[in-house]
Design a protein around this motif. Structure first.
Motif, PDB file in Angstrom:
ATOM      1  N   GLY A   2      -4.329  -8.904 -10.240  1.00 54.77           N
ATOM      2  CA  GLY A   2      -4.764  -8.943  -8.864  1.00 54.77           C
ATOM      3  C   GLY A   2      -4.838  -7.562  -8.235  1.00 54.77           C
ATOM      4  O   GLY A   2      -4.280  -6.595  -8.742  1.00 54.77           O
ATOM      5  N   ASP A   3      -5.509  -7.498  -7.088  1.00 49.22           N
ATOM      6  CA  ASP A   3      -5.665  -6.241  -6.376  1.00 49.22           C
ATOM      7  C   ASP A   3      -4.524  -6.081  -5.382  1.00 49.22           C
ATOM      8  O   ASP A   3      -4.498  -6.723  -4.340  1.00 49.22           O
ATOM      9  CB  ASP A   3      -7.011  -6.218  -5.657  1.00 49.22           C
ATOM     10  N   GLN A   4      -3.573  -5.205  -5.698  1.00 49.55           N
ATOM     11  CA  GLN A   4      -2.443  -4.978  -4.799  1.00 49.55           C
ATOM     12  C   GLN A   4      -2.678  -3.802  -3.859  1.00 49.55           C
ATOM     13  O   GLN A   4      -1.854  -3.537  -2.971  1.00 49.55           O
ATOM     14  CB  GLN A   4      -1.168  -4.713  -5.610  1.00 49.55           C
ATOM     15  N   TRP A   5      -3.814  -3.113  -4.016  1.00 50.48           N
ATOM     16  CA  TRP A   5      -4.007  -1.874  -3.284  1.00 50.48           C
ATOM     17  C   TRP A   5      -4.939  -2.019  -2.077  1.00 50.48           C
ATOM     18  O   TRP A   5      -4.724  -1.377  -1.048  1.00 50.48           O
ATOM     19  CB  TRP A   5      -4.551  -0.794  -4.225  1.00 50.48           C
ATOM     20  N   GLY A   6      -5.991  -2.785  -2.184  1.00 52.00           N
ATOM     21  CA  GLY A   6      -6.924  -2.951  -1.080  1.00 52.00           C
ATOM     22  C   GLY A   6      -7.659  -1.674  -0.725  1.00 52.00           C
ATOM     23  O   GLY A   6      -7.922  -1.395   0.450  1.00 52.00           O
ATOM     24  N   GLY A  47      -5.943  -2.830 -12.613  1.00 50.92           N
ATOM     25  CA  GLY A  47      -5.209  -3.075 -11.376  1.00 50.92           C
ATOM     26  C   GLY A  47      -5.788  -2.367 -10.175  1.00 50.92           C
ATOM     27  O   GLY A  47      -5.354  -2.607  -9.044  1.00 50.92           O
ATOM     28  N   THR A  49      -8.462  -1.555  -7.242  1.00 48.33           N
ATOM     29  CA  THR A  49      -9.405  -2.344  -6.458  1.00 48.33           C
ATOM     30  C   THR A  49     -10.803  -2.261  -7.069  1.00 48.33           C
ATOM     31  O   THR A  49     -11.252  -1.186  -7.457  1.00 48.33           O
ATOM     32  CB  THR A  49      -9.447  -1.831  -5.010  1.00 48.33           C
TER      33      THR A  49
END
Length: 376
Positions: A2-6, A47, A49
């Motif tokens: 998933g994208d944890q950074w945005g 990982g 975005t």
């Protein structure tokens, strides 16, 4: 994953720009260093975005093939098929690389940019830059011989990983014309990226694809004619872009020493005089050595017989250096922050990059050395 950074698109591209330095300071064969990069890319890039994959390279180039030496130039391409973006990321100066130091400081000899690029072709490839005499025609665009040598390394060598057997221009021409190509780099890479983009578009080696540049902390690579021609080809995009979110401008820290090279014109926002008047304040004991270093740099620029001119830039001001600097080592200590980590913080990618570099340190056996302040 998933994208944890945005991250926004500019942050995504800056991440790739900064990733290019992951094997700096490490030793090994070209293949060993490339394999290490591939391993960490496979772990970390999913990982980030977006939907990025490394589509060309990574390529590690070493003039001295002996594994006891580190890399000289490092670059790769990454692609996001959903965003229709291809990023060409070019590394800055590699630690302990003699050829990279040459690319940084060989500013006395210059290259006639138009004559050089005019020799490039799809089948003939990228020719070696030749020294020119700028006094023969002062109305031509000239670039530093050292920077041109770095561009030559990047553009002439084929991939030995993804996109194997293709030069970067050959790979870019294989993309659908709907893709936007962004050249990015920091420090030395902040000069190699705009020259590469300008050269390949001027030689019509990328076709009709949209090409942009996202450079940071780059030195002034050429004279005022080159800067004007570059600006005409690569205007600020978007015109209303704020902060770091703008293409075709050099993003720089006003208190970073590196972008001040190599202009000696006080009317330029980046010039060598700023180093000792606005950035570094040497102690009485260090003052003579600092002035000697400044005179040497000033002399290098002056002997070129061209007026080095910064490419258009967008600035920010990071935390200041110490009130008084006592030695070259203290200047270098500040540079690790002012030239690297403050850029990570200003663009909002600091946490991602520290984790990324921890990964490569583990992969190559060097323990991570980051602390809470970003010093290394």
């Amino acid at each position: 994953m998933g994208d944890q950074w945005g991250f926004n698109l500019f942050q995504q591209i800056y991440c790739f720009s900064m990733m290019t330095g992951i094997v700096s300071g490490h030793k090994g064969s070209e293949q060993e260093l490339q394999d290490a990069m591939i391993t960490i890319f496979n772990d970390k890039v999913p990982g980030l975005t977006g939907n990025w994959t490394i589509s060309w390279g990574p390529r590690v180039f070493k003039e001295k093939k002996d594994p006891k030496y580190g890399p000289d130039n490092v670059w790769f391409a990454a692609i996001d098929e959903k965003q229709k973006i291809c990023v060409v990321a070019i590394a800055g100066t590699q630690a302990d690389s003699g050829p990279d130091i040459y690319q940084d400081i060989d500013v006395v000899e210059v290259v006639d940019f138009n004559a050089w690029v005019g020799q490039w072709s799809q089948h003939g490839g990228i020719t070696e830059p030749q020294t020119a005499d700028p006094t023969e025609n002062k109305l031509l665009p000239y670039c530093a011989k050292g920077v041109c040598a770095g561009v030559w390394n990047v553009l002439r060598n084929t991939s030995t990983a993804a996109g194997e057997g293709m030069r970067i221009d050959e790979y870019l021409r294989s993309l659908d014309s709907s893709y936007t190509v962004v050249f990015t780099g920091h420090s030395l890479g902040g000069a190699l990226a705009p020259i590469s983009a300008k050269g390949l578009t001027q030689a019509n080696l990328i076709g009709d694809r949209t090409v942009k540049v996202l450079a940071s902390a780059g030195v002034s690579p050429g004279n005022e004619i080159f800067a004007a021609n570059y600006t005409s080809s690569f205007p600020q995009d978007p015109p209303s872009g704020e902060g770091y979110q703008v293409y075709n401008l050099d993003f720089y820290n006003t208190l970073d020493v590196v972008p001040q090279a190599w202009s000696i014109n006080l009317l330029d926002d980046r010039n060598l005089e700023n180093i000792l008047t606005k950035i570094i304040h040497p102690s009485e004991d260090f003052s003579l050595a600092a002035k000697i270093l400044f005179v040497l740099a000033f002399g290098q620029s002056l002997m070129s017989k061209i007026r080095y001119t910064p490419l258009p830039g967008r600035s920010f001001t990071g935390p200041p250096p110490p009130d008084v600097v006592n030695s070259v080592s203290e200047v270098l200590d500040y540079l690790s922050n002012g030239h690297v980590y403050y850029y990570w913080k200003e663009t909002g990618i600091y946490e991602f990059m520290t984790k990324f570099y921890d990964g490569i340190s583990e992969q190559l056996g060097r323990p991570p050395k980051f602390d809470g302040e970003g010093s290394r």
